[in-house]
Design a protein around this motif. Structure first.
Motif, mmCIF file in Angstrom:
data_model
loop_
_atom_site.group_PDB
_atom_site.id
_atom_site.type_symbol
_atom_site.label_atom_id
_atom_site.label_comp_id
_atom_site.label_asym_id
_atom_site.label_seq_id
_atom_site.Cartn_x
_atom_site.Cartn_y
_atom_site.Cartn_z
ATOM 1 N N GLY A 14 0.875 -1.256 0.190
ATOM 2 C CA GLY A 14 0.165 -0.016 -0.010
ATOM 3 C C GLY A 14 0.944 1.303 -0.027
ATOM 4 O O GLY A 14 0.573 2.205 0.581
ATOM 5 N N ALA A 15 1.820 1.268 -0.628
ATOM 6 C CA ALA A 15 3.039 2.197 -0.830
ATOM 7 C C ALA A 15 2.844 3.225 -1.771
ATOM 8 O O ALA A 15 3.703 4.062 -1.856
ATOM 9 C CB ALA A 15 4.410 1.612 -0.511
ATOM 10 N N ALA A 16 1.895 3.356 -2.532
ATOM 11 C CA ALA A 16 1.849 4.400 -3.218
ATOM 12 C C ALA A 16 1.554 5.637 -2.999
ATOM 13 O O ALA A 16 1.970 6.774 -3.516
ATOM 14 C CB ALA A 16 0.941 4.253 -4.624
ATOM 15 N N ARG A 17 0.959 5.838 -1.869
ATOM 16 C CA ARG A 17 0.600 7.067 -1.213
ATOM 17 C C ARG A 17 0.220 6.780 0.268
ATOM 18 O O ARG A 17 0.159 5.682 0.680
ATOM 19 C CB ARG A 17 -0.439 7.728 -2.036
ATOM 20 C CG ARG A 17 -1.711 7.067 -1.784
ATOM 21 C CD ARG A 17 -2.829 7.478 -2.856
ATOM 22 N NE ARG A 17 -4.157 6.757 -3.001
ATOM 23 C CZ ARG A 17 -5.142 7.437 -2.378
ATOM 24 N NH1 ARG A 17 -5.437 8.307 -1.932
ATOM 25 N NH2 ARG A 17 -6.292 6.471 -2.484
ATOM 26 N N GLY A 18 0.066 7.680 0.836
ATOM 27 C CA GLY A 18 -0.285 7.918 2.255
ATOM 28 C C GLY A 18 0.451 7.390 3.497
ATOM 29 O O GLY A 18 1.553 7.387 3.249
ATOM 30 N N VAL A 41 0.659 0.708 -9.493
ATOM 31 C CA VAL A 41 2.154 0.577 -9.808
ATOM 32 C C VAL A 41 2.601 1.960 -10.316
ATOM 33 O O VAL A 41 3.736 2.079 -10.040
ATOM 34 C CB VAL A 41 2.344 -0.591 -10.824
ATOM 35 C CG1 VAL A 41 1.761 -0.218 -12.273
ATOM 36 C CG2 VAL A 41 3.674 -0.993 -11.005
ATOM 37 N N SER A 42 1.891 2.610 -10.922
ATOM 38 C CA SER A 42 2.431 4.079 -11.487
ATOM 39 C C SER A 42 2.660 4.806 -10.346
ATOM 40 O O SER A 42 3.616 5.571 -10.014
ATOM 41 C CB SER A 42 1.594 4.877 -12.460
ATOM 42 O OG SER A 42 0.393 5.107 -11.968
ATOM 43 N N GLY A 43 1.715 4.774 -9.473
ATOM 44 C CA GLY A 43 1.903 5.587 -8.069
ATOM 45 C C GLY A 43 2.949 4.986 -7.112
ATOM 46 O O GLY A 43 3.925 5.932 -6.451
ATOM 47 N N ALA A 44 3.261 3.410 -6.994
ATOM 48 C CA ALA A 44 4.470 3.108 -6.404
ATOM 49 C C ALA A 44 5.644 3.316 -6.933
ATOM 50 O O ALA A 44 6.657 3.829 -6.326
ATOM 51 C CB ALA A 44 4.245 1.375 -6.302
ATOM 52 N N ARG A 45 5.848 3.515 -8.244
ATOM 53 C CA ARG A 45 6.959 3.657 -8.964
ATOM 54 C C ARG A 45 7.396 5.359 -8.782
ATOM 55 O O ARG A 45 8.466 5.590 -8.520
ATOM 56 C CB ARG A 45 7.044 3.424 -10.484
ATOM 57 C CG ARG A 45 6.972 2.179 -10.793
ATOM 58 C CD ARG A 45 6.859 1.664 -12.436
ATOM 59 N NE ARG A 45 6.916 0.081 -12.445
ATOM 60 C CZ ARG A 45 6.312 -0.543 -13.473
ATOM 61 N NH1 ARG A 45 5.694 0.197 -14.381
ATOM 62 N NH2 ARG A 45 6.558 -1.940 -13.556
ATOM 63 N N ARG A 46 6.211 6.096 -8.946
ATOM 64 C CA ARG A 46 6.297 7.593 -8.569
ATOM 65 C C ARG A 46 6.880 8.062 -7.251
ATOM 66 O O ARG A 46 8.071 8.648 -6.942
ATOM 67 C CB ARG A 46 5.219 8.087 -8.769
ATOM 68 C CG ARG A 46 5.061 8.752 -10.307
ATOM 69 C CD ARG A 46 3.859 9.721 -10.204
ATOM 70 N NE ARG A 46 2.483 9.387 -9.807
ATOM 71 C CZ ARG A 46 1.721 8.832 -10.430
ATOM 72 N NH1 ARG A 46 2.104 8.314 -11.571
ATOM 73 N NH2 ARG A 46 0.738 8.416 -9.872
ATOM 74 N N GLU A 49 10.704 6.576 -6.997
ATOM 75 C CA GLU A 49 11.739 7.652 -7.472
ATOM 76 C C GLU A 49 11.875 8.658 -6.625
ATOM 77 O O GLU A 49 12.839 9.143 -6.359
ATOM 78 C CB GLU A 49 11.074 8.082 -8.976
ATOM 79 C CG GLU A 49 11.867 8.858 -9.511
ATOM 80 C CD GLU A 49 11.330 9.258 -10.957
ATOM 81 O OE1 GLU A 49 11.239 10.584 -11.430
ATOM 82 O OE2 GLU A 49 10.797 8.370 -11.780
ATOM 83 N N ALA A 50 10.829 9.264 -5.965
ATOM 84 C CA ALA A 50 10.870 10.431 -5.069
ATOM 85 C C ALA A 50 11.744 10.131 -3.872
ATOM 86 O O ALA A 50 12.384 10.819 -3.379
ATOM 87 C CB ALA A 50 9.417 10.991 -4.663
ATOM 88 N N ILE A 51 11.521 8.820 -3.410
ATOM 89 C CA ILE A 51 12.175 8.225 -2.312
ATOM 90 C C ILE A 51 13.704 8.366 -2.752
ATOM 91 O O ILE A 51 14.556 8.794 -1.923
ATOM 92 C CB ILE A 51 11.864 7.173 -1.520
ATOM 93 C CG1 ILE A 51 10.408 7.206 -0.922
ATOM 94 C CG2 ILE A 51 12.761 6.357 -0.674
ATOM 95 C CD1 ILE A 51 9.778 6.078 -0.636
ATOM 96 N N ALA A 59 15.049 2.306 -3.892
ATOM 97 C CA ALA A 59 13.496 2.117 -3.810
ATOM 98 C C ALA A 59 12.940 1.554 -5.007
ATOM 99 O O ALA A 59 13.330 1.911 -6.060
ATOM 100 C CB ALA A 59 12.807 3.196 -3.140
ATOM 101 N N PHE A 60 12.273 0.646 -5.085
ATOM 102 C CA PHE A 60 11.574 -0.110 -6.329
ATOM 103 C C PHE A 60 10.009 0.089 -5.965
ATOM 104 O O PHE A 60 9.634 -0.495 -5.016
ATOM 105 C CB PHE A 60 11.924 -1.644 -6.342
ATOM 106 C CG PHE A 60 13.307 -1.699 -6.169
ATOM 107 C CD1 PHE A 60 14.460 -1.403 -7.526
ATOM 108 C CD2 PHE A 60 14.079 -1.791 -5.193
ATOM 109 C CE1 PHE A 60 15.522 -1.743 -7.468
ATOM 110 C CE2 PHE A 60 15.660 -2.007 -5.083
ATOM 111 C CZ PHE A 60 16.092 -1.885 -6.271
ATOM 112 N N GLY A 61 9.488 0.464 -7.142
ATOM 113 C CA GLY A 61 7.995 0.374 -7.017
ATOM 114 C C GLY A 61 7.563 -1.020 -8.017
ATOM 115 O O GLY A 61 8.251 -1.186 -8.976
#
Length: 64
Positions: A14-18, A41-46, A49-51, A59-61
């Motif tokens: 649940g790591a794409a946000r929040g 998956v696009s949120g997880a990758r973003r 990348e930010a991390i 860090a891997f999404g």
């Protein structure tokens, strides 16, 4: 910086946000490489990348 964790890798769901993204970021700040899993998956990758950009820690999404 002294490490608070004795681990070197972690999986966060649940790591794409929040809260999931915040947990992944905090672990990365402590030098823990993180795999961010989410159905978005696009949120997880973003987030991954930010991390990497802000912490320099791997860090891997990944889709789940």
């Amino acid at each position: 910086m002294s490490r608070s964790f004795s681990i070197s890798r972690a999986v966060v769901t649940g790591a794409a946000r929040g809260i999931g993204a915040a947990i992944a970021r905090r672990l990365a700040e402590e030098g823990v490489a993180v795999a961010l899993l989410d159905t978005n998956v696009s949120g997880a990758r973003r987030s991954a990348e930010a991390i990497e950009d802000t912490t320099g820690t791997k860090a891997f999404g990944i889709a789940c």
